[in-house]
Write a protein that holds these residues in place. Sequence first.
Motif, PDB file in Angstrom:
ATOM      1  N   LEU A 154       0.847  -1.597   0.219  1.00  0.00           N
ATOM      2  CA  LEU A 154      -0.175  -0.068  -0.036  1.00  0.00           C
ATOM      3  C   LEU A 154       1.210   1.086   0.243  1.00  0.00           C
ATOM      4  O   LEU A 154      -0.233   2.668  -0.493  1.00  0.00           O
ATOM      5  N   ARG A 155       2.302   1.157   0.042  1.00  0.00           N
ATOM      6  CA  ARG A 155       2.336   1.771   0.545  1.00  0.00           C
ATOM      7  C   ARG A 155       3.132   2.294  -1.059  1.00  0.00           C
ATOM      8  O   ARG A 155       3.949   3.836  -1.279  1.00  0.00           O
ATOM      9  N   TYR A 156       3.183   2.310  -1.836  1.00  0.00           N
ATOM     10  CA  TYR A 156       3.462   2.367  -3.344  1.00  0.00           C
ATOM     11  C   TYR A 156       2.316   3.163  -4.042  1.00  0.00           C
ATOM     12  O   TYR A 156       2.257   2.942  -5.192  1.00  0.00           O
ATOM     13  N   VAL A 157       0.817   2.825  -3.964  1.00  0.00           N
ATOM     14  CA  VAL A 157      -0.420   3.161  -4.126  1.00  0.00           C
ATOM     15  C   VAL A 157      -0.741   4.780  -3.637  1.00  0.00           C
ATOM     16  O   VAL A 157      -0.596   4.899  -2.063  1.00  0.00           O
ATOM     17  N   PRO A 158      -0.741   5.526  -4.468  1.00  0.00           N
ATOM     18  CA  PRO A 158      -1.133   7.265  -3.886  1.00  0.00           C
ATOM     19  C   PRO A 158      -2.523   7.013  -3.832  1.00  0.00           C
ATOM     20  O   PRO A 158      -3.773   6.582  -4.518  1.00  0.00           O
ATOM     21  N   GLU A 159      -2.900   8.147  -2.812  1.00  0.00           N
ATOM     22  CA  GLU A 159      -4.024   8.496  -2.829  1.00  0.00           C
ATOM     23  C   GLU A 159      -4.255   9.272  -3.175  1.00  0.00           C
ATOM     24  O   GLU A 159      -4.200  10.828  -2.794  1.00  0.00           O
ATOM     25  N   VAL A 160      -4.738   9.119  -4.896  1.00  0.00           N
ATOM     26  CA  VAL A 160      -5.154  10.519  -5.956  1.00  0.00           C
ATOM     27  C   VAL A 160      -6.848  10.765  -5.731  1.00  0.00           C
ATOM     28  O   VAL A 160      -7.636  10.434  -5.156  1.00  0.00           O
ATOM     29  N   VAL A 161      -6.856  11.984  -6.115  1.00  0.00           N
ATOM     30  CA  VAL A 161      -7.984  12.319  -6.834  1.00  0.00           C
ATOM     31  C   VAL A 161      -8.820  11.855  -7.469  1.00  0.00           C
ATOM     32  O   VAL A 161      -8.716  11.173  -8.827  1.00  0.00           O
ATOM     33  N   ARG A 162     -10.022  11.590  -7.166  1.00  0.00           N
ATOM     34  CA  ARG A 162     -10.421  10.513  -8.710  1.00  0.00           C
ATOM     35  C   ARG A 162     -11.088  12.000  -9.651  1.00  0.00           C
ATOM     36  O   ARG A 162     -11.507  13.113  -9.654  1.00  0.00           O
ATOM     37  N   THR A 163     -10.873  11.411 -10.642  1.00  0.00           N
ATOM     38  CA  THR A 163     -11.730  12.125 -11.764  1.00  0.00           C
ATOM     39  C   THR A 163     -12.589  11.403 -12.529  1.00  0.00           C
ATOM     40  O   THR A 163     -13.167   9.896 -12.292  1.00  0.00           O
ATOM     41  N   GLU A 164     -13.297  11.379 -13.909  1.00  0.00           N
ATOM     42  CA  GLU A 164     -13.578  10.717 -14.765  1.00  0.00           C
ATOM     43  C   GLU A 164     -14.086   9.351 -14.747  1.00  0.00           C
ATOM     44  O   GLU A 164     -15.063   8.107 -14.176  1.00  0.00           O
ATOM     45  N   SER A 165     -12.521   8.526 -15.192  1.00  0.00           N
ATOM     46  CA  SER A 165     -12.280   7.271 -15.602  1.00  0.00           C
ATOM     47  C   SER A 165     -11.889   6.810 -13.940  1.00  0.00           C
ATOM     48  O   SER A 165     -11.145   7.255 -13.161  1.00  0.00           O
ATOM     49  N   PHE A 166     -12.154   5.766 -13.706  1.00  0.00           N
ATOM     50  CA  PHE A 166     -12.234   5.246 -12.861  1.00  0.00           C
ATOM     51  C   PHE A 166     -10.636   4.238 -12.221  1.00  0.00           C
ATOM     52  O   PHE A 166      -9.936   3.667 -13.207  1.00  0.00           O
ATOM     53  N   VAL A 167      -9.790   5.319 -11.418  1.00  0.00           N
ATOM     54  CA  VAL A 167      -8.411   4.902 -11.010  1.00  0.00           C
ATOM     55  C   VAL A 167      -8.288   4.044  -9.673  1.00  0.00           C
ATOM     56  O   VAL A 167      -8.737   5.151  -8.838  1.00  0.00           O
ATOM     57  N   PRO A 168      -7.783   2.957  -9.405  1.00  0.00           N
ATOM     58  CA  PRO A 168      -8.171   2.940  -7.887  1.00  0.00           C
ATOM     59  C   PRO A 168      -6.879   2.730  -6.827  1.00  0.00           C
ATOM     60  O   PRO A 168      -5.388   3.633  -7.965  1.00  0.00           O
ATOM     61  N   ASN A 169      -7.084   4.009  -5.997  1.00  0.00           N
ATOM     62  CA  ASN A 169      -6.259   4.346  -4.784  1.00  0.00           C
ATOM     63  C   ASN A 169      -6.552   3.870  -3.171  1.00  0.00           C
ATOM     64  O   ASN A 169      -6.371   1.791  -3.762  1.00  0.00           O
ATOM     65  N   ARG A 170      -5.410   4.278  -2.775  1.00  0.00           N
ATOM     66  CA  ARG A 170      -5.695   3.152  -1.428  1.00  0.00           C
ATOM     67  C   ARG A 170      -6.568   2.994  -0.866  1.00  0.00           C
ATOM     68  O   ARG A 170      -6.807   1.504  -0.365  1.00  0.00           O
ATOM     69  N   SER A 171      -7.711   4.082  -0.667  1.00  0.00           N
ATOM     70  CA  SER A 171      -8.521   3.878   0.242  1.00  0.00           C
ATOM     71  C   SER A 171      -9.071   2.510  -0.322  1.00  0.00           C
ATOM     72  O   SER A 171      -9.728   1.590   0.100  1.00  0.00           O
ATOM     73  N   ASP A 172      -9.798   2.614  -1.763  1.00  0.00           N
ATOM     74  CA  ASP A 172      -9.468   0.602  -2.345  1.00  0.00           C
ATOM     75  C   ASP A 172      -9.683  -0.243  -1.959  1.00  0.00           C
ATOM     76  O   ASP A 172     -10.687  -1.565  -1.763  1.00  0.00           O
ATOM     77  N   LEU A 173      -8.456  -0.034  -2.579  1.00  0.00           N
ATOM     78  CA  LEU A 173      -7.474  -0.812  -2.009  1.00  0.00           C
ATOM     79  C   LEU A 173      -7.411  -1.771  -1.171  1.00  0.00           C
ATOM     80  O   LEU A 173      -7.739  -2.645  -0.560  1.00  0.00           O
TER      81      LEU A 173
END
Length: 369
Positions: free
Chosen positions: A43-62
């Motif tokens: 998880l430390r390599y997965v950033p907490e990104v801002v939501r965009t129109e296209s779904f990109v899983p971030n740390r919270s989702d994982l």
Amino acid sequence: MADPIRMPRRRGTSARWKLTLSYAAVVVVSAVGLLTAVALYLLRYVPEVVRTESFVPNRSDLIRAFIPAAIIMLLVLLAIGLLGGWMIAGRMLAPLDRIGRAAQLAAQGSLSHRVALEGRRDEFRDLADVFDSMLEQLEAHIAEQQRFAANASHELRTPLAISQTMLEVARNAPERDVDALIDRLHEVNTRAIELTEALLMLSRAERRMFTREPLELSLLAEESAETLLPLAERRGVTIDVSGDTANVLGSPALMQQLITNLVHNAIVHNLRADGTVTVRTHALPEAVALVVENTGQVLPAHRVAILAEPFQRGSERTRDDDHGGVGLGLAIVHHIAQAHDGSLVLTARSGGGLNATVWLPHPLPGPLA
């Protein structure tokens, strides 16, 4: 004041359950550690990104996806740990169950049962073998004690029954010789006293209730031979005493009794004429030996093997004025030798007679017991 009532202790958790829970705890703790390490590392390599129109899983989702799967996996590992631990613990504790059942049977009086644990040698196999050896020794000891008690009761009953019969005959026959009756009663009473004293001597030797002192066997042998010389002369037996200076630690009274019993036995169970008794003491590097040999009839090996048992008498053993034996002479020697950490070895001589050898340890330096 009345004794307080003792409440029965409640049975705690069984050893099998303790081992099962321990195995399951190890599995679960190891799994938690492993999943935590994986989660933190990835998880430390997965950033907490801002939501965009296209779904990109971030740390919270994982994290939300990982936690339920981790919980399910932990529950599965817990079940595996409990089931596997229960089976493994049962397999490991099976030898203890067998030993416990054997102990329960022994407590109920059945000493013939054996654990007889199979398989390769390990701690449980060693424990089972020791337990079987203990049961074997207990069974032999109790059988010997029961046989001894039965024989002692029979031997003590005999003089009492004879005395009772003689008194009843005297009551019904007033003209009976009173002096002869008294002499006969005195003889029977003497036999009963000798038997009682022999039993007490045997019990004292078995319990090892004595103080050890420095002793010289050759001197004790000479004293016993001198004491029994009149008996030997009446029976036409020659006594020869010689040997090395042999020092041991032991009870003076018991060791004197040991030698006296051996020499007395060698005299009274000898040839009817021109018999010999040879007493030798040897100080060997490994032990001290007292050897008493006599002439006599040829003894079969199976008879010699049981001569040291209580109330065993060899063939042609009769009671007369010189021999008030009660069948405990060699048994007392055997137990006195054992009480002094030694042993008695009986061997039939090829030309007739018996060789009795008592092996005793060398005295140890330091304070005496």
